[in-house]
Every structure is written in structure tokens, then in C-alpha cells.
Design an enzyme around this catalytic site. Structure first.
Site, PDB file in Angstrom:
ATOM      1  N   HIS A 186      41.058  -4.067  -0.970  1.00 37.65           N
ATOM      2  CA  HIS A 186      40.804  -4.106   0.476  1.00 37.65           C
ATOM      3  C   HIS A 186      39.751  -3.041   0.795  1.00 37.65           C
ATOM      4  O   HIS A 186      39.681  -2.015   0.107  1.00 37.65           O
ATOM      5  CB  HIS A 186      42.124  -3.789   1.182  1.00 37.65           C
ATOM      6  CG  HIS A 186      42.115  -3.936   2.661  1.00 37.65           C
ATOM      7  ND1 HIS A 186      41.614  -2.971   3.498  1.00 37.65           N
ATOM      8  CD2 HIS A 186      42.567  -4.925   3.462  1.00 37.65           C
ATOM      9  CE1 HIS A 186      41.765  -3.362   4.760  1.00 37.65           C
ATOM     10  NE2 HIS A 186      42.331  -4.546   4.759  1.00 37.65           N
ATOM     11  N   ASP A 213      47.619   1.430  -3.664  1.00 39.22           N
ATOM     12  CA  ASP A 213      47.612   0.892  -2.312  1.00 39.22           C
ATOM     13  C   ASP A 213      48.786  -0.081  -2.221  1.00 39.22           C
ATOM     14  O   ASP A 213      48.725  -1.194  -2.750  1.00 39.22           O
ATOM     15  CB  ASP A 213      46.276   0.193  -2.059  1.00 39.22           C
ATOM     16  CG  ASP A 213      46.247  -0.528  -0.715  1.00 39.22           C
ATOM     17  OD1 ASP A 213      47.292  -0.610  -0.048  1.00 39.22           O
ATOM     18  OD2 ASP A 213      45.161  -1.026  -0.354  1.00 39.22           O
ATOM     19  N   GLN A 257      50.628  -4.019   1.028  1.00 33.10           N
ATOM     20  CA  GLN A 257      51.220  -5.363   1.051  1.00 33.10           C
ATOM     21  C   GLN A 257      52.538  -5.435   0.297  1.00 33.10           C
ATOM     22  O   GLN A 257      53.263  -6.412   0.424  1.00 33.10           O
ATOM     23  CB  GLN A 257      50.239  -6.384   0.438  1.00 33.10           C
ATOM     24  CG  GLN A 257      48.974  -6.607   1.241  1.00 33.10           C
ATOM     25  CD  GLN A 257      49.215  -7.311   2.568  1.00 33.10           C
ATOM     26  OE1 GLN A 257      50.249  -7.954   2.784  1.00 33.10           O
ATOM     27  NE2 GLN A 257      48.269  -7.192   3.479  1.00 33.10           N
ATOM     28  N   LYS A 290      53.295  -3.160   8.528  1.00 35.16           N
ATOM     29  CA  LYS A 290      53.428  -4.359   7.688  1.00 35.16           C
ATOM     30  C   LYS A 290      54.837  -4.470   7.110  1.00 35.16           C
ATOM     31  O   LYS A 290      55.118  -5.394   6.347  1.00 35.16           O
ATOM     32  CB  LYS A 290      52.409  -4.336   6.547  1.00 35.16           C
ATOM     33  CG  LYS A 290      50.940  -4.443   6.998  1.00 35.16           C
ATOM     34  CD  LYS A 290      50.040  -4.554   5.797  1.00 35.16           C
ATOM     35  CE  LYS A 290      48.613  -4.124   6.061  1.00 35.16           C
ATOM     36  NZ  LYS A 290      47.845  -5.084   6.837  1.00 35.16           N
ATOM     37  N   CYS A 346      38.976  -8.449   4.775  1.00 36.73           N
ATOM     38  CA  CYS A 346      38.536  -7.121   4.331  1.00 36.73           C
ATOM     39  C   CYS A 346      38.445  -7.054   2.806  1.00 36.73           C
ATOM     40  O   CYS A 346      38.772  -6.035   2.184  1.00 36.73           O
ATOM     41  CB  CYS A 346      39.444  -6.008   4.863  1.00 36.73           C
ATOM     42  SG  CYS A 346      39.401  -5.889   6.650  1.00 36.73           S
TER      43      CYS A 346
HETATM   44  N1  7TS Z   1      45.307  -2.284   1.823  1.00 32.48           N
HETATM   45  C1  7TS Z   1      45.685  -3.569   1.778  1.00 32.48           C
HETATM   46  C2  7TS Z   1      45.997  -4.210   0.457  1.00 32.48           C
HETATM   47  C3  7TS Z   1      45.800  -4.292   2.970  1.00 32.48           C
HETATM   48  O1  7TS Z   1      46.178  -5.562   2.917  1.00 32.48           O
HETATM   49  C4  7TS Z   1      45.511  -3.648   4.202  1.00 32.48           C
HETATM   50  C5  7TS Z   1      45.550  -4.379   5.510  1.00 32.48           C
HETATM   51  C6  7TS Z   1      45.148  -2.300   4.191  1.00 32.48           C
HETATM   52  C7  7TS Z   1      45.042  -1.651   2.978  1.00 32.48           C
HETATM   53  C8  7TS Z   1      44.867  -1.518   5.431  1.00 32.48           C
HETATM   54  O2  7TS Z   1      46.026  -1.282   6.140  1.00 32.48           O
HETATM   55  P1  7TS Z   1      45.968  -0.499   7.553  1.00 32.48           P
HETATM   56  O3  7TS Z   1      47.356  -0.604   8.061  1.00 32.48           O
HETATM   57  O4  7TS Z   1      45.517   0.880   7.297  1.00 32.48           O
HETATM   58  O5  7TS Z   1      44.990  -1.284   8.391  1.00 32.48           O
HETATM   59  N2  7TS Z   1      45.373  -5.757   5.365  1.00 32.48           N
HETATM   60  C9  7TS Z   1      45.175  -6.647   6.361  1.00 32.48           C
HETATM   61  C10 7TS Z   1      45.106  -8.008   6.116  1.00 32.48           C
HETATM   62  O6  7TS Z   1      45.211  -8.535   5.013  1.00 32.48           O
HETATM   63  N3  7TS Z   1      44.910  -8.638   7.280  1.00 32.48           N
HETATM   64  O7  7TS Z   1      44.840  -7.716   8.263  1.00 32.48           O
HETATM   65  C11 7TS Z   1      45.009  -6.482   7.692  1.00 32.48           C
END
Ligand code: 7TS
Length: 410
Positions: free
Chosen positions: A122, A202, A205, A228, A368
Site C-alpha cells: 500500500h 503492515d 488488513q 479496520k 493505493c
Molecule cells: N496498509 C494497508 C495494507 C492498507 O490496506 C491500508 C488502507 C493502509 C496501510 C493505510 O491505513 P490507514 O488507516 O493509515 O489509512 N487500505 C485501504 C484500502 O484498501 N481501501 O481504503 C483504505
């Protein structure tokens, strides 16, 4: 209680119609819905206990501080950390990774060093490393994915070729938000440790979906977001091994992170406070603790089995549709709880818009993962991502909505 129908009464938001159809929420990869227990924890805090933490001697401040630190211990237990001091509260996964990049990496990397990532990262686990590489003179390399649809996941046979002694840091996703592939994180950490590289997982998910224990994984850092995993937005976690966190300089200065301040200079508190300058998201942290309780009551083995089952069902149903291309593992191969797909000649935004008219919430775009999508030759995909409150009826609604898409555009 088991994942699926039994959990539906806990999620008030799911009991509504959109465009006159039952809401079928399949955008859990972007953010999950929140159970009443989490919403109640947030409002109980604001109704009864709201005060700033770590600075008051009055009753409310002490109650807020107790609840905040209780949540830290709860999160430590949730991921198998030995010590609550290894839990740093942040604004989310992105913020957690930027912390490691700005503190550990900025201090330890220099020209000639390599930051190893994978092609399925991501942007949150890619751009911060590009930025710190530019500042330090380090180089970013990417472990490739295998197959025209990345169906074979990471090219583990080439891992030794990439994990050279120059690699000082290896950051990789536990579960790909686009491919639905769960990476062998414990093995990747073990191999990285053998060349002396620090590991960053990371877990955005995975942490609310899959069994996860930082000590069993053997990682140095692990990053995730509350939103999430049934928790509030605006709060996240960086887990770091105690010795590493203690060796790292602060990345943001302000109240709450200092030991002593003079006009001439300052000294820092130990971790985790050293990394938590300013008033934290107190309510969010308390809500995150409630989310840990909710998820652990169901059990991540049960949630993972449920997610995987729904994704496998959806995969089998969608594979029948004409002109569809599905990324990641083939039918029958292990797949985590999400599915990205594209129809020849139909833009993903059109797929998502027509599905929305049927009440089905999907995500469309590059998720992303722009470099990965470019490598696979796709501008965008639609994605269905499942969670503990989805049901087989939702899979049927997805398949029906996509048949409507094909009728509309075909
Ligand atoms: N890493 C992964 C694997 C992700 O899927 C996401 C967000 C992030 C980092 C970033 O997370 P945040 O909470 O800091 O924004 N992924 C997604 C997605 O798949 N659709 O919207 C956000």
C-alpha cells in the site's frame, strides 16, 4: 456467538436500505463498521469520564488516564506483546509507519543501505520509505510478485537474492489489500533477521481478521489502524520491540513526551510516551480497547475461517461471469477475505456505481497500490472485502449485482 448472522444485531448501521435495497457492505478493506459495544464505549467516556490524561490529579483525569492505560494493556494482549510499553498510540497505520521512518530509519540509514519492500505494498508502506531514502541516501528495492494476476504471491525463491547484507530494513504487508494474499510473515521475519535487517509488518488488513501474535511472528515493528478492526477512526498502533523503541529519538515534540525541559534543551520520557506528543485520541484509544474485546469474544480463528469461506464462495461465483479477471490466488487456492476484479471493457467506477444502485458497497480504483496495478496492466479494479458480519446472502447479492452490471454494459 459466531461470525455471520448472529453478529448482525450488534451493528445498527447495517440495518438500512440504500437506493431502496438492503445495504450489503463489502468495503471492509477501506474501513469496517463498528459494533454497538464500541459506540457505547465512546459515548460512555464522553458522558462520564472526559478529561485529559497524564496531567490531572482530579477524579475525572485519573479515571480517563486509567481507562487509557487499561486500553494500552488490552491492545498489548490483543497482539501478544509482552509489555504494554511496546504499544505506541498513533493516528493509524500510515502514522505508525511514518514514525518508524522518521525516527528509526532517519537515525540508522545511510548511503549504500537498502530498504526492502515488496511490489504489493500500500502507498502507506511505500511512500514514507521513498521519502526517508531521499533524506538518507538509502535505496529502495522491491521483492517482486509472481504471475500475470500476481496469483503466486511474492517470489520467495528470489528472497535470498534481495535480502542482501545491505538490507537494513524489510517492510512488508501481512495481508495484501488488493490481492487477498496472506504473506508468510513469520518466515519473512526470520529470513530478514538472519541478515540483520529490522522488520516492519503492515498489519492494517490482517490484525482484525487473522490470528496474530507479534512474538510468534518475531517482528521488530507492527503497524495497524483501529478503524479496520471495528474500532474508531483516528487511532492506530505501532508495536515496537522494547529495546528498539528505547533506542529511538522522538519524532514529534510537545507536551507529554518530555522528562525535563530547559530553555537550553530537553530530555525525553521512555517509550511509549516519548512518541506520544500532545493530547492523544483518548476516546479513540478507549474505543479501540472495546474493539479488541469484541473481536476476541468471537475469536480471530473463527473470523478468519468465516472471511475466507465467504471470499472463496464469491470467488467461485464470480469466476463464472464472462470477461472477468480476478487478481490473486486462483479458485481453490488459499485466499484471505477479499477479492479484486475487473471486467474487460467496463471501468471499475462503473461497476461500483451500478453495484451501489443494488445496495452493494464496493471499492473501485487503484486501492493505493498504483505500482502493483501498473505492473499488472490494470488502471483499476473493483473490490469486495468481507468481515465478520457479512453472510452468504451478501455473496449472493454481490453476484446478482454484478450480473446487473454485465446486463447494463454488456
Ligand atoms: N496498509 C494497508 C495494507 C492498507 O490496506 C491500508 C488502507 C493502509 C496501510 C493505510 O491505513 P490507514 O488507516 O493509515 O489509512 N487500505 C485501504 C484500502 O484498501 N481501501 O481504503 C483504505
Amino acid at each position: 456467538m459466531r461470525p455471520g448472522h448472529e453478529t448482525l444485531p450488534d451493528f445498527p448501521i447495517l440495518h438500512q436500505e440504500v437506493h431502496g435495497k438492503r445495504l450489503v457492505y463489502l468495503d471492509n478493506g477501506a474501513t469496517s463498521q463498528k459494533p454497538r459495544a464500541v459506540i457505547d464505549a465512546l459515548s460512555a467516556y464522553y458522558l462520564h469520564d472526559n478529561a485529559n490524561v497524564h496531567r490531572g490529579l482530579h477524579a475525572l483525569s485519573m479515571r480517563a488516564t486509567d481507562a487509557f492505560e487499561h486500553a494500552r494493556a488490552r491492545v498489548a494482549r490483543f497482539i501478544g506483546a509482552a509489555d504494554p510499553a511496546e504499544i505506541v498510540f498513533t493516528a493509524g497505520t500510515t502514522d505508525s509507519i511514518n514514525l518508524v521512518a522518521s525516527s528509526w530509519a532517519e537515525q540508522n540509514l545511510r548511503a549504500g543501505d537498502v530498504i526492502l519492500l515488496t511490489e504489493m505494498e500500500h502507498h502507506s508502506n511505500l511512500v514514507p520509505w521513498q521519502l526517508v531514502a531521499a533524506r538518507t541516501g538509502a535505496t529502495v528495492r522491491y521483492l517482486p510478485v509472481l504471475g500475470a494476476d500476481a496469483e503466486h504471491g511474492l517470489d520467495l525463491e528470489r528472497l535470498d537474492e534481495y535480502l542482501t547484507p545491505q538490507v537494513k530494513l524489510f517492510a512488508f504487508t501481512h495481508l495484501s489489500n488488493t490481492l487477498g494474499i496472506l504473506n508468510p510473515a513469520a518466515e519473512l521475519c526470520r529470513r530478514a533477521r538472519a541478515v540483520g535487517a529490522v522488520t516492519v509488518i503492515d498489519a492494517a488488513q490482517s490484525v482484525g481478521h487473522e490470528p496474530l501474535d507479534v512474538q510468534a511472528l518475531g517482528c521488530d515493528f507492527l503497524a495497524f489502524s483501529g478503524h479496520k478492526m471495528c474500532g474508531p477512526t483516528g487511532v492506530g498502533v505501532l508495536y515496537g520491540r522494547r529495546a528498539l523503541l528505547d533506542s529511538m529519538p522522538p519524532w514529534r515534540g510537545g507536551g507529554g513526551m518530555i522528562e525535563n525541559v530547559e530553555f537550553a534543551g530537553s530530555t525525553w520520557k521512555p517509550a511509549p510516551e516519548r512518541f506520544e506528543a500532545g493530547t492523544p485520541d483518548i476516546a479513540g484509544v478507549i474505543g479501540l480497547g472495546a474493539a479488541c474485546d469484541y473481536i476476541d469474544a468471537l475469536g480471530r480463528p473463527a473470523i478468519a475461517a468465516h472471511d475466507h469461506h465467504l471470499a472463496a464462495l464469491a470467488h467461485a461465483a464470480l469466476a463464472e461471469l464472462p470477461g472477468i479477471r480476478i487478481l490473486g490466488p486462483r479458485v481453490g487456492e488459499p485466499r484471505a477475505g477479499l477479492l479484486s476484479f475487473a471486467f474487460a471493457g467496463i471501468h471499475a467506477h462503473d461497476v461500483v456505481t451500478v453495484a451501489d444502485q443494488q445496495g452493494v458497497a464496493l471499492r473501485g480504483g487503484h486501492h493505493c497500490n498504483m505500482p502493483l496495478m501498473k505492473k499488472l496492466g490494470l488502471p483499476s479494479t473493483a473490490r469486495a472485502s468481507f468481515y465478520l458480519y457479512n453472510t452468504e446472502d451478501d455473496v449472493a447479492a454481490l453476484a446478482a449485482a454484478l450480473r446487473k452490471v454485465l446486463k447494463f454494459f454488456g
